[in-house]
Design a protein around this motif. Sequence first.
Motif, PDB file in Angstrom:
ATOM      1  N   HIS C 263       0.806  -1.222   0.000  1.00 42.91           N
ATOM      2  CA  HIS C 263       0.000   0.000   0.000  1.00 42.91           C
ATOM      3  C   HIS C 263       0.839   1.272   0.000  1.00 42.91           C
ATOM      4  N   ASN C 264       1.956   1.256   0.712  1.00 42.73           N
ATOM      5  CA  ASN C 264       2.772   2.485   0.809  1.00 42.73           C
ATOM      6  C   ASN C 264       3.155   3.016  -0.571  1.00 42.73           C
ATOM      7  N   ASP C 265       2.992   4.302  -0.760  1.00 46.34           N
ATOM      8  CA  ASP C 265       3.421   4.962  -1.993  1.00 46.34           C
ATOM      9  C   ASP C 265       4.849   5.464  -1.799  1.00 46.34           C
ATOM     10  N   VAL C 266       5.758   4.939  -2.587  1.00 47.25           N
ATOM     11  CA  VAL C 266       7.169   5.273  -2.434  1.00 47.25           C
ATOM     12  C   VAL C 266       7.449   6.654  -3.041  1.00 47.25           C
TER      13      VAL C 266
ATOM     14  N   ASN D 100      15.653  13.343   7.960  1.00 54.10           N
ATOM     15  CA  ASN D 100      15.532  13.971   6.650  1.00 54.10           C
ATOM     16  C   ASN D 100      14.992  13.051   5.561  1.00 54.10           C
ATOM     17  N   LYS D 101      14.585  11.865   5.942  1.00 55.71           N
ATOM     18  CA  LYS D 101      14.058  10.938   4.932  1.00 55.71           C
ATOM     19  C   LYS D 101      12.529  11.041   4.857  1.00 55.71           C
ATOM     20  N   LEU D 102      12.007  11.099   3.656  1.00 53.38           N
ATOM     21  CA  LEU D 102      10.553  11.080   3.502  1.00 53.38           C
ATOM     22  C   LEU D 102      10.083   9.657   3.703  1.00 53.38           C
ATOM     23  N   ARG D 103       9.103   9.492   4.579  1.00 55.22           N
ATOM     24  CA  ARG D 103       8.689   8.143   4.971  1.00 55.22           C
ATOM     25  C   ARG D 103       7.410   7.767   4.239  1.00 55.22           C
ATOM     26  N   PRO D 104       7.466   6.736   3.402  1.00 60.27           N
ATOM     27  CA  PRO D 104       6.265   6.347   2.636  1.00 60.27           C
ATOM     28  C   PRO D 104       5.051   6.141   3.542  1.00 60.27           C
ATOM     29  N   GLY D 105       3.957   6.709   3.143  1.00 66.15           N
ATOM     30  CA  GLY D 105       2.722   6.554   3.906  1.00 66.15           C
ATOM     31  C   GLY D 105       2.621   7.481   5.099  1.00 66.15           C
ATOM     32  N   HIS D 106       3.697   8.228   5.387  1.00 67.63           N
ATOM     33  CA  HIS D 106       3.714   9.127   6.545  1.00 67.63           C
ATOM     34  C   HIS D 106       3.437  10.563   6.124  1.00 67.63           C
ATOM     35  N   ALA D 107       3.297  11.396   7.158  1.00 68.82           N
ATOM     36  CA  ALA D 107       2.903  12.778   6.908  1.00 68.82           C
ATOM     37  C   ALA D 107       4.067  13.749   6.937  1.00 68.82           C
ATOM     38  N   ASN D 108       5.294  13.253   7.057  1.00 71.03           N
ATOM     39  CA  ASN D 108       6.352  14.270   7.195  1.00 71.03           C
ATOM     40  C   ASN D 108       6.501  15.108   5.930  1.00 71.03           C
ATOM     41  N   PHE D 109       6.323  14.481   4.766  1.00 77.29           N
ATOM     42  CA  PHE D 109       6.401  15.251   3.520  1.00 77.29           C
ATOM     43  C   PHE D 109       5.340  16.348   3.476  1.00 77.29           C
ATOM     44  N   THR D 110       4.099  15.973   3.758  1.00 82.45           N
ATOM     45  CA  THR D 110       3.016  16.961   3.615  1.00 82.45           C
ATOM     46  C   THR D 110       3.083  18.054   4.682  1.00 82.45           C
ATOM     47  N   TYR D 111       3.466  17.699   5.901  1.00 82.19           N
ATOM     48  CA  TYR D 111       3.631  18.740   6.923  1.00 82.19           C
ATOM     49  C   TYR D 111       4.717  19.733   6.505  1.00 82.19           C
ATOM     50  N   LEU D 112       5.805  19.213   5.955  1.00 82.91           N
ATOM     51  CA  LEU D 112       6.870  20.109   5.501  1.00 82.91           C
ATOM     52  C   LEU D 112       6.378  21.006   4.376  1.00 82.91           C
ATOM     53  N   GLU D 113       5.622  20.435   3.461  1.00 76.58           N
ATOM     54  CA  GLU D 113       5.078  21.245   2.366  1.00 76.58           C
ATOM     55  C   GLU D 113       4.168  22.344   2.904  1.00 76.58           C
ATOM     56  N   LYS D 114       3.405  22.007   3.919  1.00 77.55           N
ATOM     57  CA  LYS D 114       2.422  22.967   4.428  1.00 77.55           C
ATOM     58  C   LYS D 114       3.046  23.990   5.360  1.00 77.55           C
ATOM     59  N   ALA D 309      12.837  -2.800   4.459  1.00 79.72           N
ATOM     60  CA  ALA D 309      13.453  -1.609   3.882  1.00 79.72           C
ATOM     61  C   ALA D 309      12.588  -1.093   2.717  1.00 79.72           C
ATOM     62  N   GLN D 310      12.534   0.235   2.586  1.00 83.05           N
ATOM     63  CA  GLN D 310      11.766   0.832   1.490  1.00 83.05           C
ATOM     64  C   GLN D 310      12.620   1.906   0.801  1.00 83.05           C
ATOM     65  N   VAL D 321      17.419   4.883   1.193  1.00 86.14           N
ATOM     66  CA  VAL D 321      16.642   3.727   1.652  1.00 86.14           C
ATOM     67  C   VAL D 321      16.204   3.996   3.078  1.00 86.14           C
ATOM     68  N   LEU D 322      14.942   3.694   3.351  1.00 89.77           N
ATOM     69  CA  LEU D 322      14.423   3.870   4.708  1.00 89.77           C
ATOM     70  C   LEU D 322      14.423   2.531   5.430  1.00 89.77           C
ATOM     71  N   GLU D 323      15.177   2.490   6.510  1.00 88.41           N
ATOM     72  CA  GLU D 323      15.120   1.309   7.372  1.00 88.41           C
ATOM     73  C   GLU D 323      14.873   1.783   8.788  1.00 88.41           C
ATOM     74  N   LEU D 324      13.855   1.264   9.399  1.00 87.59           N
ATOM     75  CA  LEU D 324      13.543   1.706  10.758  1.00 87.59           C
ATOM     76  C   LEU D 324      14.610   1.166  11.698  1.00 87.59           C
ATOM     77  N   PRO D 325      14.941   1.929  12.726  1.00 86.16           N
ATOM     78  CA  PRO D 325      15.963   1.487  13.670  1.00 86.16           C
ATOM     79  C   PRO D 325      15.506   0.245  14.422  1.00 86.16           C
ATOM     80  N   GLU D 326      16.475  -0.548  14.829  1.00 88.07           N
ATOM     81  CA  GLU D 326      16.190  -1.706  15.691  1.00 88.07           C
ATOM     82  C   GLU D 326      15.329  -1.260  16.877  1.00 88.07           C
TER      83      GLU D 326
END
Lengths: 364, 364, 364, 364
Positions: C263-266, D100-114, D309-310, D321-326
Amino acid sequence: MASNSLGNIFRISTWGESHGKAIGVLIDGCPAGLALSDADIQAELDLRAPGNNPYTSPRAEKDQAQIYSGVFEGQTTGAPISIIIPNEDQDSSKYDALKNKLRPGHANFTYLEKYGIFDHRGGGRASARETAARVAAGAVAKKLLKTQGVDIFAHLCQVGNVKINSSEDFELMARNTGQSALHIADPLAETAMIAALETAKQAGDSLGGVVEFIVRHLPSGLGDPVYEKLEANLAKAMLSLPASKGFEIGLGFTAAELLGSEHNDVFENEEGRIHTATNHAGGTLGGISTGEALIGRVAFKPTSSIRKAQSTVDVQGQATVLELPEGSRHDPCVAIRAVPVVVAMCALVVVDAILMARSARWED
Amino acid sequence: MASNSLGNIFRISTWGESHGKAIGVLIDGCPAGLALSDADIQAELDLRAPGNNPYTSPRAEKDQAQIYSGVFEGQTTGAPISIIIPNEDQDSSKYDALKNKLRPGHANFTYLEKYGIFDHRGGGRASARETAARVAAGAVAKKLLKTQGVDIFAHLCQVGNVKINSSEDFELMARNTGQSALHIADPLAETAMIAALETAKQAGDSLGGVVEFIVRHLPSGLGDPVYEKLEANLAKAMLSLPASKGFEIGLGFTAAELLGSEHNDVFENEEGRIHTATNHAGGTLGGISTGEALIGRVAFKPTSSIRKAQSTVDVQGQATVLELPEGSRHDPCVAIRAVPVVVAMCALVVVDAILMARSARWED
Amino acid sequence: MASNSLGNIFRISTWGESHGKAIGVLIDGCPAGLALSDADIQAELDLRAPGNNPYTSPRAEKDQAQIYSGVFEGQTTGAPISIIIPNEDQDSSKYDALKNKLRPGHANFTYLEKYGIFDHRGGGRASARETAARVAAGAVAKKLLKTQGVDIFAHLCQVGNVKINSSEDFELMARNTGQSALHIADPLAETAMIAALETAKQAGDSLGGVVEFIVRHLPSGLGDPVYEKLEANLAKAMLSLPASKGFEIGLGFTAAELLGSEHNDVFENEEGRIHTATNHAGGTLGGISTGEALIGRVAFKPTSSIRKAQSTVDVQGQATVLELPEGSRHDPCVAIRAVPVVVAMCALVVVDAILMARSARWED
Amino acid sequence: MASNSLGNIFRISTWGESHGKAIGVLIDGCPAGLALSDADIQAELDLRAPGNNPYTSPRAEKDQAQIYSGVFEGQTTGAPISIIIPNEDQDSSKYDALKNKLRPGHANFTYLEKYGIFDHRGGGRASARETAARVAAGAVAKKLLKTQGVDIFAHLCQVGNVKINSSEDFELMARNTGQSALHIADPLAETAMIAALETAKQAGDSLGGVVEFIVRHLPSGLGDPVYEKLEANLAKAMLSLPASKGFEIGLGFTAAELLGSEHNDVFENEEGRIHTATNHAGGTLGGISTGEALIGRVAFKPTSSIRKAQSTVDVQGQATVLELPEGSRHDPCVAIRAVPVVVAMCALVVVDAILMARSARWED
């Protein structure tokens, strides 16, 4: 309804009782990108602090505001800003004796009529303490305005029947006010006002007063016809203050006595800028700011709590006498403490009007 | 924002320009079950009608209100009530000469600053004609209030510097007011007021005035702390009126001159009903109605439009002289026509407060 | 409350009953400076007009919208825009026989429970006719959006159990939709849908359907967390439509069946513009627009009014049979007529979000 | 705007970031006279607590709610209720690598845009943690409803593509749900759902799901046409939830597939009470409650945060590449934790509708 909220876009919601755990304010709609810290809030609260002079009640605590949300790395994020001010001084036992007595000029009767329950300790929501939360929110609004050069000050222009002389030298007035513990712009009047306050205080009585606000360097075009007129929102904001009884903009009630040819402010061209030669209107026409200084006044009744004994009835309707307990803290003149609150209300209304004005035109 | 709307539950939205096709009001939140007809609206509009006396402008048309929705078989249904008042008298050519001149005391300058466009014909939304829509909505509110025995009247208590003597005989005042074409409660003062008006009119000038409102038989418990206080909403409603410059509740600005022991209204038990011996507060404490009469005043500036020539500038900033065209219609004192509008605003605010109060307690 | 209003800054209020004098919409908060005429409104209303195809009810009248206020010399002024659409075809006598019968799927029962009164002629406020007022307001919103290049279209993507194949060629879909009297983007599916409609119609029955909306060229940053999320306001707008039963954004309910990695949009960088490689989310993340197309769907139940006889009870609870009178006009599928209304709701929500976004940052 | 607020009369405002000092909710408009304590809030929060099962993230802290205002001697007073939940577990350093990574499915991109700024620690306002504040407010609403016999439950009716069988035995469903750590009403389905969750979890992936809500014993007459329809407000409330993608009432999207004669709920008289024989509509007609159970569903996408990883880009647009921390804490299925939040949203919307309904008629 949201009866504890004010504002359209920049919207504040205050909460908390005088003798609860804390009071606070939630600000929704503060734009992102403003540098903001606890110290910004504290500086304004300190201006309102009790104990700065002998005529405001010596409440022991010092209000300490903390920002709980909405600020990240020193900047507002667009998220709601929650500011909390703990209540530290909470011995309310002395109010127990008053619990069932209706207090002249107070709200315990009307709250009981409306809600069937009343937090009698110190006035609950009707307490002037609620205004500390307004000042905290106003600090944020003032900081926004400062970035645009808008300047607000207020001063105590009347105590009892002592009035200061009016002046158009706003710089001098602002400077004098800043140096006066009672926020009085005219050092000569200050002497007479202090004498009146002293007389009332000695008699266990209180005095009313009038606060004047002056907003300089306001852009034109603020205020939305017809029900969100700038002065309509100011009037609502001011009449929501405890003990306030009247509001006027420009010449206010004095305007009613004049001829149109006397009152009208004539337009003129001053080095390419259109403005009005006089400012009887007080900075708005048709509810929209002209660009002249925004000027108005708020009347406050004398403090309802007085040391003098008063006859009254209790909640059952039995006749009784109200005597405040020894050591009760009450300002002999609420208008003094109201001065920074009036400034806060101006700042809140003006910031909201600035944000609303961003939608006035499709093409900017 | 919705800057053309007022009220929380009983919410009005007015629309229309002075010289457009029509003006109107949309009422949302009127409860179902009120008997209502066009005639109910018309009766109130007729009270506001121009030409009832020599001191309001002789606009030729007679406002004819029509209910377009929200009433079925003579009863309100809970659906929005749309009331439309056609504009019949629309020759606006005489305004063409004024098109580019900034008019002292008028809103054309500020509207242009805000919107970049202004419907100059007769004042657009800033015209006093907008208040006819308020009166139409107020007629519905008054009818609701009548079913509960709440009575509102207003009177012209000051014209220029002629003031009427205050009285507590509200019955007599209401009766006198009803018999006076100028809504004056004191026949003696009326003579002096008319003289002042005549002098101003002859001089091509105008006069300010003050309108007092009195709401009797109001239940206690109306008004919502802290920002929806009854007087805060009244203040906003009144300062949204064209030409209004001030508002006070109870003693208002006079309260500022008093001692607390003079101003406080003492509670007493009158045959089992707790009430206050005096009513300096004007019917509220802490923003909530006490059950005493709700009393306040609204100040109006002198009409901005005067026959006398005035110096001004045009929209380009060129100096010019403003002279109104022959036959221009202007009231020498807007406060006269404002009287029924002040009543309407009271009715609207009170009905809204009654509906809001239905949510005050969980168990009724 | 203002339950007949929608929107924060660009706020519409609709009024009028199906068989009253007129219906209308009041738009408050439309910025000044938009070129606007009656013809702009009419063009959109004509798209919704009945009688464009055999599956919408052949109401005789043609809706004629008139702008009554808020436009001066062809431009919006910032004042409220009142649009009125007269009801010309008002013979409601045929509804008399139904007056006291509870109609399955209709609102007469619930209106009676709530208000104690119901305008039974044609459904009162619950009539689909109310949506004409939405389309009129949507025409203004669409015109605003057009100046910014935002494009909205909607299409009938399901009728009964016939669904169109999905496509990402929005240009082709928009073009096909524009050429289809039933607003169907896929000519092959159209044949099957018409067959289904014909079968239902012949049987005196009705069919449900689904409408998909697609908003292209939307700027990023629209929508306000957390309760004014763009999709939250769209959902409310769509569920306020008569007969709507569901809303989804992006993949909607299908998303519930997927893995996160599916589902995630990359995010990717396409020639300097950050965007997402897919758009399963449907154009928002965290309630704020991403800049990708805004896509969602609205489910409509089958028309409640059917020719087939239905058992029911009357208002007294007596068993009876409901048979619509001969010549009753009803769409066999309300979703067809809903297509332009869904477009209107998108336009209204998006314009409001654009205006709200103007307050997101202090320094622009 | 007040984008962090929901409700008309019973109005909540939430605040706080996932990794700030605290989160909280302010409730304005709660009627006076409800018995309320911290324990009432805590009981609901505990239901939402993480760590009740292996499929919600094991956040270490236990939410501890405190009421700061609005309650006096154990009863609500009509004043705003401020509830604060401290954040105890605030190590956000592990998020630094993601900053600084845009996270797929998350809102960090859109909050930054706004907003141009984003509190990246744990999601800021977009965090699911915000929903704890909703549950706290919902606890108050549920307690109000309980006094009127209204009962709400919700259950996880779908995980990935495993769906439970529908049932009309609400008592059994509620009982089963109460005994299931995953809020599943059907023990047989639960096994299959757990298997699906386990597979996704092992793969470092996540799954979507659907939550169904059922409100029983709701009075008729709730919901305000046309834009405050009960289902419209529910839809908005549900689509304001993080990760929600769809809403339906009654049969929802399935209704689109049916004939009118299948879908219409026929009225019948059951021992003097008029009701519908079936409840395909889901408890409302024309936006107003019928008195039948209010039933609907909310779709949730699979959790955006996954261990897999995404590929993505950073804020500068550089591929990464986005990999969540352990040790990152993420629910494999957000729908599980959403169940009590959906209940809370129902309670909030219904209480608001009950209070709004008090203004429906003038004579009660």
